[in-house]
Design an enzyme around this catalytic site. Structure first.
Site, PDB file in Angstrom:
ATOM      1  N   LYS A  90     -31.954  -3.520 -36.456  1.00  0.00           N
ATOM      2  CA  LYS A  90     -32.079  -2.087 -36.177  1.00  0.00           C
ATOM      3  C   LYS A  90     -33.177  -1.811 -35.144  1.00  0.00           C
ATOM      4  O   LYS A  90     -33.089  -0.868 -34.362  1.00  0.00           O
ATOM      5  CB  LYS A  90     -32.314  -1.308 -37.478  1.00  0.00           C
ATOM      6  CG  LYS A  90     -31.108  -1.343 -38.424  1.00  0.00           C
ATOM      7  CD  LYS A  90     -29.889  -0.688 -37.777  1.00  0.00           C
ATOM      8  CE  LYS A  90     -28.640  -0.767 -38.610  1.00  0.00           C
ATOM      9  NZ  LYS A  90     -27.481  -0.103 -37.995  1.00  0.00           N
TER      10      LYS A  90
ATOM     11  N   TYR B  96     -31.918  -7.147 -41.297  1.00  0.00           N
ATOM     12  CA  TYR B  96     -31.484  -5.765 -41.028  1.00  0.00           C
ATOM     13  C   TYR B  96     -32.537  -5.037 -40.198  1.00  0.00           C
ATOM     14  O   TYR B  96     -32.222  -4.379 -39.200  1.00  0.00           O
ATOM     15  CB  TYR B  96     -31.233  -5.049 -42.361  1.00  0.00           C
ATOM     16  CG  TYR B  96     -30.685  -3.640 -42.226  1.00  0.00           C
ATOM     17  CD1 TYR B  96     -29.342  -3.422 -41.913  1.00  0.00           C
ATOM     18  CD2 TYR B  96     -31.498  -2.526 -42.432  1.00  0.00           C
ATOM     19  CE1 TYR B  96     -28.832  -2.132 -41.802  1.00  0.00           C
ATOM     20  CE2 TYR B  96     -30.994  -1.235 -42.334  1.00  0.00           C
ATOM     21  CZ  TYR B  96     -29.662  -1.042 -42.020  1.00  0.00           C
ATOM     22  OH  TYR B  96     -29.155   0.240 -41.912  1.00  0.00           O
TER      23      TYR B  96
ATOM     24  N   ASP C 220     -12.267   0.294 -37.373  1.00  0.00           N
ATOM     25  CA  ASP C 220     -13.021  -0.300 -38.481  1.00  0.00           C
ATOM     26  C   ASP C 220     -12.500  -1.721 -38.690  1.00  0.00           C
ATOM     27  O   ASP C 220     -11.345  -2.015 -38.370  1.00  0.00           O
ATOM     28  CB  ASP C 220     -12.831   0.518 -39.768  1.00  0.00           C
ATOM     29  CG  ASP C 220     -13.913   0.225 -40.801  1.00  0.00           C
ATOM     30  OD1 ASP C 220     -14.813   1.069 -40.970  1.00  0.00           O
ATOM     31  OD2 ASP C 220     -13.878  -0.851 -41.431  1.00  0.00           O
TER      32      ASP C 220
ATOM     33  N   THR D 159     -23.898   6.674 -49.074  1.00  0.00           N
ATOM     34  CA  THR D 159     -22.617   6.144 -48.574  1.00  0.00           C
ATOM     35  C   THR D 159     -22.297   4.900 -49.400  1.00  0.00           C
ATOM     36  O   THR D 159     -23.153   4.411 -50.151  1.00  0.00           O
ATOM     37  CB  THR D 159     -22.733   5.712 -47.105  1.00  0.00           C
ATOM     38  OG1 THR D 159     -23.634   4.590 -47.043  1.00  0.00           O
ATOM     39  CG2 THR D 159     -23.249   6.822 -46.195  1.00  0.00           C
TER      40      THR D 159
ATOM     41  N   ASN E 254     -21.480   2.676 -34.685  1.00  0.00           N
ATOM     42  CA  ASN E 254     -21.895   2.965 -36.062  1.00  0.00           C
ATOM     43  C   ASN E 254     -21.762   1.768 -37.000  1.00  0.00           C
ATOM     44  O   ASN E 254     -22.512   1.663 -37.973  1.00  0.00           O
ATOM     45  CB  ASN E 254     -21.050   4.144 -36.574  1.00  0.00           C
ATOM     46  CG  ASN E 254     -21.122   4.293 -38.083  1.00  0.00           C
ATOM     47  OD1 ASN E 254     -22.089   4.841 -38.610  1.00  0.00           O
ATOM     48  ND2 ASN E 254     -20.123   3.772 -38.790  1.00  0.00           N
TER      49      ASN E 254
END
Ligand code: NAP
Length: 256
Positions: free
Chosen positions: A160, A156, A37, A191, A90
């Site tokens: 994607k 975004y 991360d 999340t 991810n």
């Protein structure tokens, strides 16, 4: 026997949210996990939790948009665990809200660098290790926003959509090496990313939560584990005939 017993996985953006749930699930199902991360402390906390439960894990600080970091961490993870079988791309950011007209060049570049370039770089450096292992599985986090449009987050959506088609291109390019590549398309998953996007001035968080849930025919938001289970399937040998596919996990969001 776990569903990914004795495999080695590297998960990006694994300090929280979907990445964290995925790292924990892969470890529970028998994989050794390189937990990475941009927030190294968050990654370390996840790796410690895996080790405390008897699993194998090591944490790395990794910004997926920086090629030198990607090359070094992938190589170190390969050395630490002896091979690489699974890559979960991810890590992702939403960037600022806005249409194409309202999006700054800097924000566009930041979103594309993390989301699209990050997938490209991690794939590029993981493939040689997977080839050496005799094959592997790459799972790329796209979104329902990579399939359908909305009025917002233009960069975004573009990133994607790019991940969706990169997954198919890489699936074809690396099929001969027995490396499978698939994309996952979550609906709205509760999340920290979604929580941050749910801060609407003057509106109670519960009201925003309920409005988001209503967008999904099943009437709820998803949970990180709902997505992690789909990723586990694609990562495992149960999906040995699955490549270039799109796994939509969205409570019916795109079914209309
Ligand atoms: P999240 O809660 O924001 O977690 C993402 C993690 O990635 C964070 O730990 C973040 O660190 C890290 N990260 C950010 N930039 C990075 C970089 N350059 N290099 C490495 N790590 C980086 O997000 P999430 O909701 O779990 O989403 C995970 C993935 O699923 C993303 O690709 C997202 O686009 C996709 N997705 C999510 C949803 C949803 O509703 N949540 C829906 C569809 C698709 P910091 O927090 O320190 O920045």
């Amino acid at each position: 026997m776990g569903r990914v017993e004795d495999k080695v996985a590297l998960v990006t953006g694994a300090g929280q949210g979907i990445g964290r749930a995925t790292a924990l699930l892969l470890a529970r199902e028998g994989a050794a996990v390189a937990v990475t991360d941009i927030d190294g402390q968050a990654a370390e906390t996840v790796a410690e939790r895996i080790r405390a439960g008897g699993g194998r894990a090591r944490a790395w600080t990794l910004d997926v948009s920086v090629e030198a970091e990607v090359a070094a961490v992938v190589a170190e993870a390969g050395k630490e665990f002896g091979r690489l079988d699974i890559l979960v791309n991810n890590a992702g950011i939403t960037g600022a809200n806005g249409t194409a007209e309202e999006t700054s060049e800097a924000d566009w570049d930041r979103v594309m660098a993390t989301n699209a370039k990050g997938v490209f770089l991690c794939t590029k450096h993981a493939v040689p290790l997977m080839r050496r292992a005799g094959g592997g599985s790459i799972v790329n986090l796209s979104s329902v926003y990579g399939i359908v449009g909305s009025h917002n987050v233009a960069a975004y959506h573009a990133s994607k959509g790019a991940i969706r088609i990169m997954s198919k291109t890489d699936a074809l390019a690396f099929a001969e090496d027995h490396i499978r590549v698939n994309s996952v398309h979550p609906g709205f998953i509760w999340t920290p990313m979604l929580e941050a996007g749910a801060q609407v001035p003057g509106v109670a968080p519960e009201a925003v939560h309920a409005a988001m849930a209503k967008l999904h025919p099943l009437g709820t938001l998803g949970e990180p584990d709902d997505v992690a289970h789909g990723i586990l399937y694609l990562a495992s040998d149960e999906a040995k005939f699955v490549t270039g596919s799109e796994l939509v996990i969205d409570g019916g969001y795109t079914a209309r």
